[in-house]
Design a protein around this motif. Sequence first.
Motif, short mmCIF file in Angstrom:
data_model
loop_
_atom_site.label_atom_id
_atom_site.label_comp_id
_atom_site.label_asym_id
_atom_site.label_seq_id
_atom_site.Cartn_x
_atom_site.Cartn_y
_atom_site.Cartn_z
N SER A 188 0.83 -1.19 0.00
CA SER A 188 0.00 0.00 0.00
C SER A 188 0.87 1.25 0.00
N LEU A 189 0.45 2.30 -0.71
CA LEU A 189 1.20 3.56 -0.74
C LEU A 189 1.24 4.24 0.62
N THR A 190 0.36 3.82 1.51
CA THR A 190 0.35 4.41 2.85
C THR A 190 1.49 3.88 3.70
N GLY A 191 2.12 2.80 3.23
CA GLY A 191 3.22 2.22 3.98
C GLY A 191 2.79 1.12 4.93
N GLU A 192 1.49 0.84 4.94
CA GLU A 192 0.98 -0.22 5.82
C GLU A 192 0.07 -1.16 5.06
N GLY A 193 0.38 -2.45 5.10
CA GLY A 193 -0.48 -3.43 4.46
C GLY A 193 -0.34 -3.45 2.96
N LYS A 194 -1.32 -4.07 2.26
CA LYS A 194 -1.20 -4.19 0.81
C LYS A 194 -2.10 -3.20 0.09
N MET A 195 -1.76 -2.96 -1.17
CA MET A 195 -2.56 -2.05 -1.99
C MET A 195 -3.97 -2.58 -2.07
N GLY A 235 6.73 3.94 4.22
CA GLY A 235 6.71 4.54 2.90
C GLY A 235 7.99 4.35 2.09
N VAL A 236 9.14 4.49 2.74
CA VAL A 236 10.40 4.37 2.00
C VAL A 236 10.55 2.95 1.43
N ALA A 237 10.21 1.96 2.25
CA ALA A 237 10.28 0.57 1.78
C ALA A 237 9.33 0.34 0.60
N VAL A 238 8.15 0.97 0.65
CA VAL A 238 7.18 0.85 -0.44
C VAL A 238 7.77 1.41 -1.73
N LEU A 239 8.37 2.61 -1.61
CA LEU A 239 8.97 3.23 -2.81
C LEU A 239 10.05 2.33 -3.38
N MET A 240 10.88 1.78 -2.50
CA MET A 240 11.97 0.91 -2.96
C MET A 240 11.43 -0.33 -3.68
N SER A 241 10.36 -0.90 -3.15
CA SER A 241 9.88 -2.12 -3.84
C SER A 241 9.21 -1.76 -5.16
N LEU A 242 8.56 -0.59 -5.23
CA LEU A 242 7.99 -0.18 -6.52
C LEU A 242 9.09 0.12 -7.53
N VAL A 243 10.17 0.72 -7.06
CA VAL A 243 11.33 0.97 -7.94
C VAL A 243 11.83 -0.35 -8.50
N GLU A 244 11.95 -1.34 -7.62
CA GLU A 244 12.46 -2.64 -8.05
C GLU A 244 11.56 -3.25 -9.13
N GLU A 262 25.46 9.86 0.38
CA GLU A 262 25.25 11.32 0.32
C GLU A 262 23.81 11.75 0.59
N GLY A 263 22.88 10.81 0.53
CA GLY A 263 21.47 11.17 0.76
C GLY A 263 20.65 11.02 -0.50
N LEU A 264 19.37 10.71 -0.30
CA LEU A 264 18.47 10.40 -1.42
C LEU A 264 17.45 11.51 -1.56
N ARG A 265 17.25 11.97 -2.81
CA ARG A 265 16.23 13.02 -3.02
C ARG A 265 14.94 12.36 -3.51
N TYR A 266 13.94 12.37 -2.64
CA TYR A 266 12.70 11.67 -2.97
C TYR A 266 11.94 12.30 -4.13
N SER A 267 12.10 13.63 -4.31
CA SER A 267 11.39 14.26 -5.42
C SER A 267 11.85 13.65 -6.74
N GLU A 268 13.16 13.41 -6.85
CA GLU A 268 13.70 12.80 -8.07
C GLU A 268 13.22 11.36 -8.23
N LEU A 269 13.34 10.61 -7.14
CA LEU A 269 12.92 9.21 -7.17
C LEU A 269 11.45 9.11 -7.59
N LYS A 270 10.59 9.93 -6.98
CA LYS A 270 9.16 9.87 -7.26
C LYS A 270 8.83 10.28 -8.69
N GLU A 271 9.56 11.26 -9.19
CA GLU A 271 9.36 11.71 -10.57
C GLU A 271 9.68 10.58 -11.55
N GLU A 272 10.82 9.97 -11.37
CA GLU A 272 11.23 8.87 -12.26
C GLU A 272 10.31 7.66 -12.14
N LEU A 273 9.95 7.35 -10.90
CA LEU A 273 9.08 6.20 -10.66
C LEU A 273 7.70 6.43 -11.29
#
Length: 327
Positions: A188-195, A235-244, A262-273
């Motif tokens: 789920s995009l909420t970070g809890e449970g499944k979509m 949420g971060v784990a959710v983004l990572m698995s969607l990226v995968e 150096e740190g991760l910029r979520y705006s970039e990750l979310k845009e690409e994803l």
Amino acid sequence: MKKRVLSGIRATGRLHLGNYLGAVLGMVELQESGAYEAYYMVADLHTLTTPFEPGELQKQIREVVLDYLAAGIDPSKSTLFIQSQVPAHLDLAFLFSTTETVARMQHLPTFKEKVKEHPQDVTMALLNYPILMAADILAYKADLVPVGIDQEPHLEVAREVARKMNEKYNTRFPEPQRFATKGEYIPSLTGEGKMSKSVEGSFILLTDSLETVKERLAKVPTDSGKGEEVPTKGGVAVLMSLVEIFEGADKKKAYEKKYLGEGLRYSELKEELSKAIFKVIKPIQDKRRELEKNPAFVNKVLTEGSAKANELTQATLQEVKEGMGLL
Ligand code: TRP
């Protein structure tokens, strides 16, 4: 004789990414393999096991049919139908219900979850959900069932019903196995449970525009983008698995490295994803628009589908009735 495949999706409106990756992709894969006789349905009767809106149901059924066809279910290769148009499902569900106890059904994790979600609506229909699903599958003597992992307890019941019917009434049901897809579990995009369609803010629909996908991903909760360990929850784990899933394991590793460095910029990750996800759903949307313009074709597919399903399932019903002494 070719082995058979059966699967279904409840008519709760438009499909989301979880339905697509967890079930539909597997259905298309099995259809394209050419090794199976495939039956795919809209489980409209299962929709009645939790609170529903009668005035909305026809529209919701149609949405699922269109999503099926748009996502690659090809009526020249697979049989597509609506569950309630094939009455043997209900006949068999009653006959099969004689083999299972109330206690066994009450103990299923899927039942307990629904009781928590709808404590005021624990109906007999809900308790019977797994039996009706066993009927769906066994009516076709299906060997393989492409569904998400959360459906495993229901398949267990279907196998149990098959065994008991075979033992007691001399029927010949195969024990159906789950066909696992690569999108086993879409979080789920909420970070809890499944979509899930019933959890606001949890899903991306197959019909979403690029803008909407971006908006939905923007709401996924994140952190500072830097740390000692990449989170395995939230949420971060959710983004990572969607990226995968949508951009590959290497891309995920690259992001993880940034997180630890150096740190991760979520705006970039979310845009690409967002773009990667939209690339997958865009062709489905184009196909859907075409189908919307051709209701006569869709109706014909369904009429032919239920005729074929009825023929096959009436034979199964006859066998069961004979075995049980009703004929
Ligand atoms: N229970 C399934 C789900 O929620 C839907 C379903 C109903 C189904 N009948 C089925 C799936 C038969 C596979 C086979 O996803």
